[in-house]
Every structure is written in C-alpha cells, then in structure tokens.
Design a protein around this motif. Structure first.
Motif, short mmCIF file in Angstrom:
data_model
loop_
_atom_site.label_atom_id
_atom_site.label_comp_id
_atom_site.label_asym_id
_atom_site.label_seq_id
_atom_site.Cartn_x
_atom_site.Cartn_y
_atom_site.Cartn_z
N THR A 60 1.65 9.78 1.72
CA THR A 60 2.43 8.60 1.33
C THR A 60 1.50 7.44 1.00
N LEU A 61 0.43 7.25 1.79
CA LEU A 61 -0.54 6.18 1.53
C LEU A 61 -1.21 6.37 0.16
N ILE A 62 -1.57 7.62 -0.14
CA ILE A 62 -2.22 7.90 -1.42
C ILE A 62 -1.24 7.62 -2.57
N GLU A 63 0.02 8.03 -2.39
CA GLU A 63 1.01 7.81 -3.45
C GLU A 63 1.26 6.31 -3.66
N ALA A 64 1.37 5.56 -2.56
CA ALA A 64 1.56 4.11 -2.68
C ALA A 64 0.32 3.46 -3.28
N GLY A 65 -0.87 3.96 -2.90
CA GLY A 65 -2.11 3.45 -3.48
C GLY A 65 -2.18 3.73 -4.98
N THR A 66 -1.70 4.89 -5.38
CA THR A 66 -1.66 5.24 -6.80
C THR A 66 -0.76 4.26 -7.56
N LEU A 67 0.37 3.89 -6.96
CA LEU A 67 1.25 2.90 -7.58
C LEU A 67 0.54 1.56 -7.70
N ALA A 68 -0.16 1.14 -6.64
CA ALA A 68 -0.87 -0.14 -6.67
C ALA A 68 -1.95 -0.15 -7.75
N ALA A 69 -2.64 0.97 -7.91
CA ALA A 69 -3.69 1.05 -8.93
C ALA A 69 -3.09 1.11 -10.34
N TYR A 70 -1.98 1.85 -10.47
CA TYR A 70 -1.36 2.00 -11.79
C TYR A 70 -0.82 0.67 -12.29
N PHE A 71 -0.20 -0.10 -11.39
CA PHE A 71 0.35 -1.40 -11.79
C PHE A 71 -0.67 -2.51 -11.54
N SER A 72 -1.88 -2.27 -12.02
CA SER A 72 -2.96 -3.25 -11.91
C SER A 72 -3.79 -3.21 -13.18
N LYS A 73 -4.82 -4.05 -13.22
CA LYS A 73 -5.70 -4.07 -14.38
C LYS A 73 -6.50 -2.78 -14.51
#
Length: 586
Positions: A523-536
């Motif tokens: 879950t942490l990796i998936e949420a981190g992927t979202l944070a990275a995707y919706f970033s610069k």
C-alpha cells in the motif's frame, strides 16, 4: 464524426415532434457564430442551439446553460425584432444534406401576420445562419459573404437566398437496389480507381467520410479498395449495408452513441447509430438531441479547459521566468563577497598606516598585517587625504555588506517563490476539469499573479481530490491543486493517517486513509507511486517519496497555499507507472 446529414436528419426528426407549434420567447447570441433560441410549447420550456462554428457546427436541443454577453450583437437584436413571439410552423431538410429551412409565423409592427424563414447551413467553415422574409429575400446573416469571398453566391442583406451547390447526390430515403447498382456501374465506367469510401461520400447525400468508413467496415471490405476491384459478393454485402442503413433512417430506428477516449474520457466521436469499427469506450444515450448535446457539452468543456490551462501556464511561466532572472541577479550580487572583503582590508590597512602615506599619492604599497611578509598595493584618490581614502573603502564595504545581507534574504524568498510557481505548474498539469483550473485561478488572483480571473464571479469551487483504492482496500486521496492539498491535509485527514509527498519535488499531497492502523508495504508503494505520478517527476524513475503520519505535518504561519513542513519522515523510492494508476482508480 462531423455533424453529417444523417445526424441532422435524426436530430430534426426529434425536433419536429418537440418544437413544431412552439413559441419563441427569448433569443441570445452567446458566441459570434452561435445562436440560442428559447421556446415554449404548452408547459414545456425548450432551448434550441444553432451553431455556425467551423469546428462545432450543428443544431439541436440543449439542456445546458450558457453565459451570454452583456450587450447582444446586432444579428441577435435583429433576430429578436423579427422572431420573438413567433411560432415555428415548419422544419424541412433538403435531401439529407446539412441544409435546413425553419418557417416561423409572427406578426409585424402593424399586427399583420408575416412569415419569416431561418436558413441553417451546416457546412464546416462555410456554415451560416440566415434570416429571410417569406419571399426569400435575405434580411441579414451571422456571416456575410461578399463577392470578394464568393463570386458566384453572395449572402448579403437584400439579396435573394440561393441554396449552396450540393451536387446531384442520391437520397438514402428513396433508394432501392436498382438505383445503387446503376450508380455503381456508372461510377466504375467513369472513375474505376475511385475507392469504396470515396464512392459512398460522392454519391449518397448525408454520408460523411466517417460514416462511409463504418458502412465499408460493416460490409467487411477494405475502404481503400478501388471500386473496379470489388467482387460480386463484396458488392452484394455493401448494397445490403446501404439498404439496411436506409431502412433504419426511414423508420427512425436511431441508437445514438458517444465515444470517449479510453484514457482521458474526453469525447472522441458520436453518431446516431453504433459504429462497430470504433475501439473507444462507448456510451449509449437515449435521444438523438440528448446525445449530441452531451457530446458537444463535453467537447466544449475540454476545449475550455485546454484554453484556460494554456493561459494559466503562460501566466505562471512568465512569473517563473522573472523569478529565475531575479535569482540569477541575486547570485551575482553574492559573488561579490570577496571584493567586499578586499575593501574592508584596504580600509583597515590604510587606517593603520596613515602616517606612512604621502599626500597626493596615486597608490601605496603597505604590509598586510593579516598575512605577515605580504605587501598590498592599494589605489588612492590623489585629491583625498589618507584618512578619507580609508573611509571611502569602508563605505564601499558597508554598502556591499548591506546589499549582500539583503540579497541573502531575497534569494531565499526567490527560491521559495520558484518552488511555489513550479508547484502551480504541476497543479495545472493535474487539472482534469474546469473546477480544478478555476481553483488555480482563484489562488493566482489571491497571490497577486493575475489581475482578473478568467471567469468572473466564480461560484464556490466544487472540485474534489482524486480518489484511489489500494490493493489492500485502503482509500487513497490525491490533491490536484493547492486548495485541495490544504483541505485534504489540514482538515480532512486524521492524525493517524499517512501523508506522502515527492521529496523536494513540486507535487500533490497524498493521504492514505488508515486511521492509525498499520498498512502493508505494498500500500505504501502504491501511494508513493501516486505521489510521484502527480508530481513534477511523473516521467522519472526511482523517485524519492517521503511519508509520515499526518500529525507530524503542519503549515507555518503566513505560508503560501499548499506549503507545509513535516518531520519523523521515512522515504520510499518508486517509479511512476500509468498502468498502476489505472488499476488503483475507482
């Protein structure tokens, strides 16, 4: 699919059932090439939109509200003068072409009955809306066509209305097998190299390139195949498709479908029948006018969003360029530190050796007491006393010291502003609808970057954060702009929820809704992927993403929207993956 003749026939078939006999109550012209007519029939209130826009030309009933200009254009005033209060008595379409005639009965200023006509020409960049009297004399039109534009057909007040040339095409409503075969044989003799699709478009009224492609697909043929190479079985199959389509049109057996992009959900196409060659997501809508309205409303929203995003990007990029230039200037100022220290040293050495300096000297060579054994040559102003020369260097030192101290403060402010503006650029990229972009404009206005918002008198925004679901069932929220980030992190999230953000990179706030419970590494990796995707760093790899409990995240007093500080963080490294984002989407 353009608004072809078949689509117009389907829309007008519904229109006749709903608007014939209705009274015209209001007329607006929201755009320079678009007219909105309000109708009343018994207790029903209807809105008819007629557009001569080159890319969106059409006519249909609409349920959407549009913003009208404060001062109506002259053509709108003219339509109001002649048509308001009148009743629609007749609507006719010429031979499945995109040419429409609407007859309106009204009373003139002497209360005598008169008949007015609206000629609607849906022809791409040549589209027009023309008001004429009962004799066909043009009163005015939304686009005046002079002899400089068209030597053969002028559309001007006082001229007689002449229908545009449409050729001698076959009407699908009155064909049979013999007519199709005769047309085919004639075409094979004249133009044997003509493709099947081109043959359909050139010979049958109401057929566009896209609908011809669909007809060929249904017949199981190659649309680029020359008609002279068609086999008897292929021709028989194509004739059946044409006859079946004609029967469906005559019987009004319409099944309108809107096609949406599989990734963005943006409108891609529509037709009044299913298009089996289409691979996009299909949405069946009850009612032809409803389908057309739905398609063009979504298309208009997408166009407006892209326009506003482009404008916002321009404004932010312009301010970002200024901030970077300011930062470069401040860096150059800070580079003068060594020169500043040189002036201080010269002043001190001069004061310590005033007795050794001869009046009127242009320079003096004195020992550097900070570095024994070294002598320094110091330039002097020959008209100044030794003490005044020393004071000149001290004054230069003090001035440069003050400038550098101020530059250090301003440099930090510039860095903060650059980080803020880069975050706004990411927010603009993440905007998915007009509410999202309006949020950004309101923020830019409040921060003094734009003088006026693009949309005046904006209503309170209804935009919401994105919502995802992890493989383990946890709900994950992603803010799309600073307003959403602040609400999500500071108001909506609970102290035990997990907060994530791309490390030292402009991007969205991400919240795992876990209420203090442990979450798996997945879950942490998936949420981190979202944070990275919706970033610069959307297109990067091994992007560092910090995460911590929401209770360790706080906003400094006076900080700009979206800015927070945090501690007790840990870091995961992820690579943004669009397929993962799609799997997590709700």
């Amino acid at each position: 699919m353009p608004f072809d003749g078949i689509s117009m026939y389907a829309a007008v078939s519904e229109l006749k059932d709903k608007v014939l006999g209705s009274r015209i109550t209001k007329i607006y012209q929201p755009l320079k090439d678009e007219v909105l007519i309000n109708l009343r029939r018994i207790s029903d209130e209807l809105k008819l939109i007629i557009s001569a826009n080159p890319l969106n030309c059409r006519i249909h009933l609409t349920q959407n509200n549009v913003e009208n200009p404060a001062a109506p254009p002259m053509f709108c005033m003219l339509l109001r003068k002649y048509l308001i209060g009148g009743r629609i008595r007749h609507i006719s379409q010429f031979n499945l072409e995109r040419l429409l005639e609407i007859t309106i009965e009204n009373n003139n200023e002497f209360m005598q009955p008169v008949e007015m006509k609206l000629f609607i020409e849906i022809m791409g960049k040549h589209s027009n809306i023309i008001l004429a009297d009962s004799s066909g004399t043009i009163i005015d039109c939304i686009k005046r066509i002079t002899s400089d534009v068209n030597r053969f057909r002028q559309v001007l007040p006082g001229e007689k209305y002449v229908m545009p040339p449409v050729g001698d095409k076959i009407n699908l409503l009155s064909i049979d097998r013999n007519i199709i075969m005769l047309t085919f044989e004639s075409s094979v003799e004249k133009i044997p190299s003509q493709t099947v699709s081109k043959w359909l478009v050139d010979n049958f009224a109401g057929v566009s390139g896209a609908s011809a492609h669909e007809m060929v697909y249904r017949a199981g043929m190659n649309e680029s195949k020359p008609i002279s190479k068609i086999t008897c079985d292929e021709l028989d199959s194509l004739v059946k498709v044409i006859l079946n389509l004609a029967d469906d049109i005559r019987s009004r057996n319409f099944d309108p479908v809107v096609y949406l992009d599989n990734n963005t959900n943006n409108p891609e196409d529509f037709w009044v029948f299913p298009m089996f060659h289409k691979k996009e997501k299909s949405t069946h809508i009850s009612g032809v006018n409803n389908a057309i309205d739905f398609y063009y409303a979504k298309k208009s929203a997408v166009t407006a969003l892209e326009h506003f995003k482009k404008h916002a990007l321009g404004e932010v990029s312009r301010n970002l360029k200024k901030s970077n230039q300011n930062l470069l200037h401040l860096k150059k100022t800070l580079e003068k530190t060594e020169e500043m220290e040189k002036y201080r040293l010269w002043g001190e050495i001069l004061y310590a050796n005033l007795y050794r300096i001869k009046p009127g000297a242009k320079e003096v060579k004195l020992p550097n007491f900070y570095n024994p054994g070294e002598e320094i040559v110091i330039p002097l102003h020959e008209k100044y006393t030794p003490a005044r020369n020393a004071q000149v260097y001290f004054n230069r030192y003090k001035k440069m010291h003050s400038a550098i101290t101020m530059s250090e403060t301003r440099m930090q402010e510039a860095l903060n502003e650059i980080n803020y503006l880069e975050n706004i650029l990411v927010n603009i990229q993440n905007s998915e609808n007009l509410d999202d972009i309006y949020d950004i404009y309101q923020e830019l206005e409040s921060q003094g970057y734009v003088k006026n918002p693009v949309k005046k008198n904006m209503e309170k925004s209804k935009s919401e954060p994105l919502k995802f679901k992890s493989s383990d069932g946890h709900i994950i929220y992603v803010g799309k702009n600073n307003r959403q980030n602040d609400i999500l992190t500071l108001k909506k999230a609970k102290p035990g929820d997990i907060w994530l953000h791309a490390k030292d990179i402009p991007g969205s706030h991400v919240i795992i809704d876990c209420h203090g419970k442990d979450v798996t590494e997945k879950t942490l990796i998936e949420a981190g992927t979202l944070a990275a995707y919706f970033s610069k760093a959307r297109n990067g790899s091994n992007v560092p993403v910090d995460y911590t409990l929401k209770k360790y995240v706080r906003k400094p007093a006076g900080a700009k929207p979206g800015f927070v500080i945090y501690d007790h963080q840990k870091t995961v490294y992820v690579t943004p993956d669009e397929d993962t984002i799609k799997k997590l989407s709700l």
